[in-house]
Design an enzyme around this catalytic site. Structure first.
Site, PDB file in Angstrom:
ATOM      1  CB  SER A  90      -0.964 -59.863  77.009  1.00  9.64           C
ATOM      2  OG  SER A  90      -0.656 -58.989  75.960  1.00  9.64           O
ATOM      3  CG  ASP A 113       5.114 -62.735  72.381  1.00  4.42           C
ATOM      4  OD1 ASP A 113       4.344 -62.461  71.453  1.00  4.42           O
ATOM      5  OD2 ASP A 113       4.873 -62.478  73.570  1.00  4.42           O
ATOM      6  CG  HIS A 116       0.931 -62.761  72.926  1.00  8.60           C
ATOM      7  ND1 HIS A 116       1.879 -62.127  73.687  1.00  8.60           N
ATOM      8  CD2 HIS A 116      -0.267 -62.232  73.311  1.00  8.60           C
ATOM      9  CE1 HIS A 116       1.295 -61.246  74.492  1.00  8.60           C
ATOM     10  NE2 HIS A 116      -0.006 -61.302  74.291  1.00  8.60           N
TER      11      HIS A 116
END
Length: 811
Positions: free
Chosen positions: A676, A749, A783
């Site tokens: 991330s 995602d 994610h």
């Protein structure tokens, strides 16, 4: 990227994965399909049984043990689901997406240490026990087609029994809770009916309109509504019928009419319900939490007795701001049926200068139409939550100064509302060393959750951060006298976290205890006797494989004097005199002041437990890992990112210098990685330094112009600070990334900002400039990565990439 360069292959027989390679030459390798596995010794550990999840019952008479499979299969993750208003809905089970199956459920009677299995069909998609507050019963939910099944049981005698005729809807909430009488359950039940069919052709174009002067500075949310059919699906799956279920007789009674209830809370005396329901118009721009809503007080028969607020659509909330009107509406748990809420006095805009940002109001008799709310107290900064003491009067109120990142804690009186507040303390929220801990809560037998208090004292549980690492504690605190007594401190050389008190006094505690060489176990600490008794131990399947791993707390300083730290792990294959390749894993964090940024937040006494896609599996492939290497970005909140790249460079250089001084790391074979915002960091470091031989970036965002209304703690828009967005975007500097980079991303995602296209476009830019890169899009992943096949493939990609570009000699 040309159409021939980006190929997406579907197969009914075999799931697909996209792998892309670009060599430094203009010609790249063709995409390859199929799943990879890491070395079998690592794969076996990924697939090994997990330790059970543990939880105490409210009155601490029982300990539940829930054992789940380590990872779900891709067939579970790929089940059809709807993306609606920021939610991901499993249409078959009327709830969230399914996850790991429960393989075993058991209860331990803490009075005699006897354990017995909970007799339910296994394996299955079960919840853990949902306890009545008096410990006399518990409920279970099992995800099933048509809605979750509701089961209830007496923990002392009976096996769970399914409640016939009730299917629980968990789309907008948990679906079930106990009423204050602890005999009946309040359920949001599935409303029977077929979902609306998808139209064969669209009824018309999708239309949105912006009106001059009406700003909507909305961040980049995903899974939003797309058309009228999505609206109909949300209406169908979101609506539920309120039902009361008697746990003893198993009879169910519907109350009121079905609606889009996203919250239902009984009053402390059990006479009223506080409900919130989603209203129209639905939005295609923001997720469900910003939709119009109506908050009402109802009788237990479902009749509306008062409308507290009708909240309009919240598309225009300022960045970093809050909605206007009542928010945080809740019952005061120490009073029979009094409501409390917060109202912004600055229009919800943190940029406005006002003497008080919030007012806190109370409404004593919401069932009476003539009753009016009264001001309780004001806060200079943003009100940030209320906790109520078990003595019936103590109230702990927090306010947060967003600009300075500071917290104030005040004491108020729930009974004598006119009594002025008393400031208990003020501190930086980023000061780990000065963190006093969190109040320990307890659930009373009538269901109220209150701050545990004895003789006017409350109890705090904290991480105990210090220059030598975390050492958790439990304190007894008399707020009025500013007196603290340390009841428990983790033993030297161990990491021990508070689980709960075992009894009405504070002499017996249950802690989760571990050390670098011993996996976690549950231990009863008897303070009066000075004794420790192991209640349950949880062996680690990887214990033999990780036995030789060495762990060091590394402390160092960057060029401008900011202290930094990280945890260095050496692989089990390491021997004195070896210089091994090393991966630096990090995630940038913002700090207002250097003194907070430089504090150690490591846990050197924790046991190394591997799982999922953990980068620490690389230890078993011969790599050292500098874990959680500090990457602070220091400065005022609004302008800290002005020097983002420079500070990243300083942080990385300091880490590399520290590793070089250790003498056990080959700094010519360093790699950097993160997930991330850590992936964003990785790409920036490869673009702006020559410190690393390779990088791995997972699920990142690389082009900040695609998040134009802010990201992370950046509150300026692209149009306010275009040069900052440009400087921070590794996509804009792709031509400078001359080290190999592996990009991994879930192809579904849903995290705001990290669209899959972020990795795809960065890969295209790298390939267009002849860079060395590889792109792996994991099918059906969000994610974080969940499916067993994808987790194994992710680890195989990471190990293979490092072996190719900076691996141990001889590979």
């Amino acid at each position: 990227m040309s159409g021939s360069a980006l190929v997406r292959t579907f197969s009914a027989a075999l799931p697909w994965c996209l792998l892309f390679v670009a060599a430094t030459a203009a010609r790249g390798q063709a995409p390859a399909g199929g799943f990879l596995r890491p070395p079998e010794a690592i794969a076996r550990l990924v697939e090994a049984p997990a330790a059970p999840e543990t939880a105490l019952s409210p009155q601490r008479r029982w300990l539940s043990l829930t054992t789940r499979e380590p990872l779900p299969g891709l067939d579970v993750v790929a089940r059809p689901y709807h993306k609606l208003a920021g939610l991901r809905i499993d249409p078959a089970s009327h709830g969230p997406q399914l996850s790991t199956k429960v393989m075993a459920l058991s209860l331990v009677d803490l009075s005699n240490d006897q354990e017995r299995a909970i007799d339910v069909p296994l394996p299955g998609d079960w919840s853990g026990p949902i306890w009545s507050a008096d410990d006399r019963a518990f409920a279970l939910l099992r995800a099933a087609d048509g809605g979750a099944e509701l089961w209830v049981a007496d923990p002392a005698s009976a096996s769970p029994v399914r409640i016939e005729g009730v299917r629980v809807n968990r789309v907008l909430g948990s679906g079930v809770q106990w009423l204050p009488d602890q005999r009946r359950l309040l359920v949001t039940a599935v409303v029977p009916g077929a979902p609306p069919p998808a139209p064969a052709v669209p009824a018309g174009p999708q239309l949105q309109e912006s009106v001059a002067g009406q700003k909507a500075t909305v961040r980049t949310y995903q899974d939003l509504l797309q058309d009228a059919h999505d609206e109909a699906l949300l209406q169908h799956f979101g609506q539920s019928q309120l039902v009361l279920v008697d746990a003893a007789t198993r009879k169910a009674e519907a109350i009121g009419k079905p609606d889009l209830f996203d919250r239902v809370e009984p009053s402390p005396d059990g006479t009223l319900l506080l409900t919130s329901r989603v209203a129209r118009p639905f939005s295609y721009l923001v997720p469900l939490g910003s939709f119009p809503s109506v908050t009402e007080v109802r009788s237990l028969a479902g009749a509306v007795v008062r409308t507290v607020v009708q909240q309009p659509l919240q598309e225009a909330v300022p960045i970093g701001g809050v909605a206007t009107g009542p928010r945080g509406i809740d019952w005061v748990p120490v009073l029979p049926h009094t409501l409390v809420w917060i109202e912004a006095q600055d229009g919800g805009d943190p940029k406005r200068d006002v003497p008080h940002r919030d007012h806190v109001l109370r409404l004593a008799e919401p069932g009476q139409s003539e009753a009016q709310p009264a001001l309780w107290f004001r806060t200079e900064h943003r009100a940030a939550g209320l906790s109520y003491g078990g003595d019936g009067a103590f109230v702990l109120a927090n306010e947060f100064d967003r600009k300075q990142r500071r917290q104030r804690a005040w004491q108020f009186d729930a009974v004598d509302a006119a009594r002025p507040g008393k400031l208990l303390y003020e501190r930086s929220t980023q000061d780990a060393y000065g963190d006093p801990g969190r109040p320990i809560m307890e659930r009373r037998a009538d269901g109220r959750v209150l701050v545990r208090m004895r003789d006017q004292a409350l109890f705090l549980s904290g991480d105990g951060a210090s220059p030598s690492g975390n050492r958790p504690f439990v304190d007894r605190w008399l707020p009025g006298l500013e007196q603290k007594q340390r009841l428990f401190h983790a033993a030297e050389g161990r990491h021990e976290t508070f689980v709960g008190f075992l009894g009405q006094d504070e002499q017996r505690l249950l802690v989760r205890s571990e050390s670098p060489t011993e996996p976690p176990s549950l231990v009863v600490v008897d303070i009066a006797r000075g004794s420790r008794t192991t209640l349950r131990s949880f062996p680690d399947a990887a214990a033999e494989a990780t036995k030789g791993v060495q762990k060091r707390l590394l402390k160092y300083t960057r060029a401008d004097g900011v202290p930094l730290s990280g945890t260095l792990y050496l692989p089990p294959s390491w021997r004195e005199g070896d210089r091994v390749p090393c991966l630096i894993w990090a995630y940038p964090l913002e700090y207002s002041q250097a003194s907070d940024a430089g504090q150690v937040r490591a846990t050197p006494n924790r046991y190394l437990r591997l799982g999922g896609t953990s980068h620490l599996f690389l230890l078993l492939a011969g790599y050292a890992v500098l874990d959680d290497a500090a990457m602070p970005i220091v400065g005022p909140q609004r302008t800290a990112n002005d020097t983002f790249v420079v500070q990243l460079q300083q942080n990385a250089q300091a880490a590399v210098d520290a590793l070089a001084k250790e003498g056990c790391i080959d700094t010519a074979r360093l790699s950097v990685a993160g997930h991330s915002y850590g992936a964003f960091m990785t790409a920036n470091l490869l673009a702006h330094t020559d410190l690393f031989a390779a990088g791995i970036a997972r699920s990142g965002a690389y082009n900040r112009t695609l998040t134009p209304f802010g990201f992370q703690n950046e509150e300026r828009t692209y149009w306010e600070a275009p040069e900052i967005y440009q400087a921070m975007s590794p996509f804009a500097h792709a031509h400078r990334i001359n080290e190999p980079i592996l990009l991994i991303h879930g192809d579904d995602d849903n995290n705001p900002g990290t669209f899959p296209v972020q990795s795809q476009r960065l890969f295209a830019a790298l390939k267009g400039h002849g860079g060395t890169a590889r792109l792996c899009m994991l099918p059906h992943e969000s994610h974080g990565y969940r499916a067993r096949e994808n987790v194994l493939h992710c680890l195989a990609e990471m190990i293979g990439w490092l072996d190719r570009h900076c691996g141990p000699r001889g590979k």
